[in-house]
Write a protein that holds these residues in place. Sequence first.
Motif, PDB file in Angstrom:
ATOM      1  N   ASP A  67     -36.488  51.649 -29.225  1.00 19.98           N
ATOM      2  CA  ASP A  67     -36.352  52.705 -30.229  1.00 19.98           C
ATOM      3  C   ASP A  67     -34.884  53.121 -30.408  1.00 19.98           C
ATOM      4  O   ASP A  67     -34.489  53.547 -31.493  1.00 19.98           O
ATOM      5  N   GLU A  68     -34.080  52.993 -29.362  1.00 22.52           N
ATOM      6  CA  GLU A  68     -32.640  53.292 -29.432  1.00 22.52           C
ATOM      7  C   GLU A  68     -31.896  52.189 -30.185  1.00 22.52           C
ATOM      8  O   GLU A  68     -30.764  52.381 -30.601  1.00 22.52           O
ATOM      9  N   GLY A  69     -32.523  50.996 -30.281  1.00 21.85           N
ATOM     10  CA  GLY A  69     -31.882  49.884 -30.969  1.00 21.85           C
ATOM     11  C   GLY A  69     -31.592  48.688 -30.087  1.00 21.85           C
ATOM     12  O   GLY A  69     -30.877  47.762 -30.504  1.00 21.85           O
ATOM     13  N   ALA A  70     -32.125  48.679 -28.866  1.00 20.40           N
ATOM     14  CA  ALA A  70     -31.881  47.563 -27.948  1.00 20.40           C
ATOM     15  C   ALA A  70     -32.415  46.261 -28.538  1.00 20.40           C
ATOM     16  O   ALA A  70     -33.506  46.225 -29.100  1.00 20.40           O
ATOM     17  N   ASP A  71     -31.632  45.208 -28.397  1.00 19.49           N
ATOM     18  CA  ASP A  71     -32.075  43.891 -28.856  1.00 19.49           C
ATOM     19  C   ASP A  71     -33.043  43.268 -27.856  1.00 19.49           C
ATOM     20  O   ASP A  71     -34.033  42.659 -28.240  1.00 19.49           O
ATOM     21  N   TYR A  72     -32.734  43.418 -26.565  1.00 20.85           N
ATOM     22  CA  TYR A  72     -33.580  42.883 -25.501  1.00 20.85           C
ATOM     23  C   TYR A  72     -33.639  43.895 -24.366  1.00 20.85           C
ATOM     24  O   TYR A  72     -32.636  44.530 -24.042  1.00 20.85           O
ATOM     25  N   VAL A  73     -34.807  44.003 -23.744  1.00 23.60           N
ATOM     26  CA  VAL A  73     -34.978  44.815 -22.547  1.00 23.60           C
ATOM     27  C   VAL A  73     -35.749  43.965 -21.545  1.00 23.60           C
ATOM     28  O   VAL A  73     -36.857  43.510 -21.832  1.00 23.60           O
ATOM     29  N   LEU A  74     -35.136  43.740 -20.381  1.00 20.91           N
ATOM     30  CA  LEU A  74     -35.759  42.925 -19.342  1.00 20.91           C
ATOM     31  C   LEU A  74     -35.970  43.759 -18.089  1.00 20.91           C
ATOM     32  O   LEU A  74     -35.098  44.531 -17.690  1.00 20.91           O
ATOM     33  N   ASN A  75     -37.125  43.574 -17.452  1.00 21.46           N
ATOM     34  CA  ASN A  75     -37.450  44.265 -16.217  1.00 21.46           C
ATOM     35  C   ASN A  75     -37.026  43.380 -15.052  1.00 21.46           C
ATOM     36  O   ASN A  75     -37.545  42.268 -14.884  1.00 21.46           O
ATOM     37  N   SER A  76     -36.111  43.875 -14.226  1.00 21.99           N
ATOM     38  CA  SER A  76     -35.575  43.080 -13.116  1.00 21.99           C
ATOM     39  C   SER A  76     -36.596  42.819 -12.020  1.00 21.99           C
ATOM     40  O   SER A  76     -36.371  41.975 -11.156  1.00 21.99           O
ATOM     41  N   THR A  77     -37.739  43.523 -12.057  1.00 21.74           N
ATOM     42  CA  THR A  77     -38.771  43.291 -11.044  1.00 21.74           C
ATOM     43  C   THR A  77     -39.814  42.268 -11.496  1.00 21.74           C
ATOM     44  O   THR A  77     -40.699  41.917 -10.727  1.00 21.74           O
ATOM     45  N   ALA A  78     -39.707  41.791 -12.716  1.00 20.89           N
ATOM     46  CA  ALA A  78     -40.651  40.781 -13.221  1.00 20.89           C
ATOM     47  C   ALA A  78     -40.432  39.460 -12.486  1.00 20.89           C
ATOM     48  O   ALA A  78     -39.294  39.102 -12.177  1.00 20.89           O
ATOM     49  N   PRO A  79     -41.504  38.737 -12.212  1.00 22.48           N
ATOM     50  CA  PRO A  79     -41.360  37.484 -11.464  1.00 22.48           C
ATOM     51  C   PRO A  79     -40.491  36.441 -12.166  1.00 22.48           C
ATOM     52  O   PRO A  79     -39.840  35.638 -11.503  1.00 22.48           O
ATOM     53  N   ASP A  80     -40.443  36.458 -13.483  1.00 19.11           N
ATOM     54  CA  ASP A  80     -39.650  35.476 -14.226  1.00 19.11           C
ATOM     55  C   ASP A  80     -38.345  36.063 -14.771  1.00 19.11           C
ATOM     56  O   ASP A  80     -37.742  35.508 -15.673  1.00 19.11           O
ATOM     57  N   PHE A  81     -37.901  37.184 -14.185  1.00 20.45           N
ATOM     58  CA  PHE A  81     -36.718  37.884 -14.692  1.00 20.45           C
ATOM     59  C   PHE A  81     -35.498  36.976 -14.807  1.00 20.45           C
ATOM     60  O   PHE A  81     -34.853  36.924 -15.852  1.00 20.45           O
ATOM     61  N   GLU A  82     -35.149  36.277 -13.741  1.00 20.97           N
ATOM     62  CA  GLU A  82     -33.926  35.481 -13.749  1.00 20.97           C
ATOM     63  C   GLU A  82     -33.992  34.359 -14.785  1.00 20.97           C
ATOM     64  O   GLU A  82     -33.002  34.095 -15.479  1.00 20.97           O
ATOM     65  N   ALA A  83     -35.141  33.746 -14.942  1.00 16.90           N
ATOM     66  CA  ALA A  83     -35.306  32.688 -15.947  1.00 16.90           C
ATOM     67  C   ALA A  83     -35.189  33.271 -17.353  1.00 16.90           C
ATOM     68  O   ALA A  83     -34.543  32.677 -18.229  1.00 16.90           O
ATOM     69  N   GLN A  84     -35.817  34.431 -17.578  1.00 17.91           N
ATOM     70  CA  GLN A  84     -35.723  35.096 -18.887  1.00 17.91           C
ATOM     71  C   GLN A  84     -34.283  35.466 -19.210  1.00 17.91           C
ATOM     72  O   GLN A  84     -33.809  35.243 -20.329  1.00 17.91           O
ATOM     73  N   LEU A  85     -33.586  36.040 -18.225  1.00 19.86           N
ATOM     74  CA  LEU A  85     -32.198  36.463 -18.447  1.00 19.86           C
ATOM     75  C   LEU A  85     -31.333  35.263 -18.800  1.00 19.86           C
ATOM     76  O   LEU A  85     -30.545  35.317 -19.748  1.00 19.86           O
TER      77      LEU A  85
END
Length: 193
Positions: A67-85
């Motif tokens: 809602d602030e305008g972020a293009d991407y928001v990733l959760n660092s606790t997600a199991p696939d976080f590093e691959a997504q990033l």
Amino acid sequence: EQACAHIVNPGTCVYMANLAAEGNHKAIIHTAGSSALGRMIIRYFKEKGIKTINIVRRDDFTQELKDEGADYVLNSTAPDFEAQLKEIAEKEQATLAFDAIAGDFTGKVVTAQPAGSICYVYGGLGGRAVTNLSIMELFKGKRVSGLYLTNYVQELAKTGKIREFFQEIHSRLGTTFRTNVHKVFKLEEIAEA
């Protein structure tokens, strides 16, 4: 209330945006996405046409930041976080990162970035020194450096550009650089604060 928070976070945001502009970076990674500074970065960088990849620790911040305008928001606790990033950083050519966590998180960010990137560490929320940085990433032309607002402000003062810096901050204090104030304390309530 806004004036109480008018230097450090907005100043750091302007400093970061100037680094992005000087380096012609099109996208950045920021590791404290839901912080007051993180929200300013989302709004200000959107104005500047620079995409943001924002890292949080809880999913409940995702929609707020979008809602602030972020293009991407990733959760660092997600199991696939590093691959997504890594996938998003490569896709958007996020050659600039700002890390507030340090510890082993800096290495994760640098590993995700494309060759020739730089990661500025400006905080130590993880409570540890930068670790887990592979020499192989440095061989790809990646760099890690510190970012300290005081040094930048001193340089602006020496070069006579300090007035422009504060004009930029003050012109957006109630909008782009607004701080959500959750509670106000009197001086005698400092222990409670």
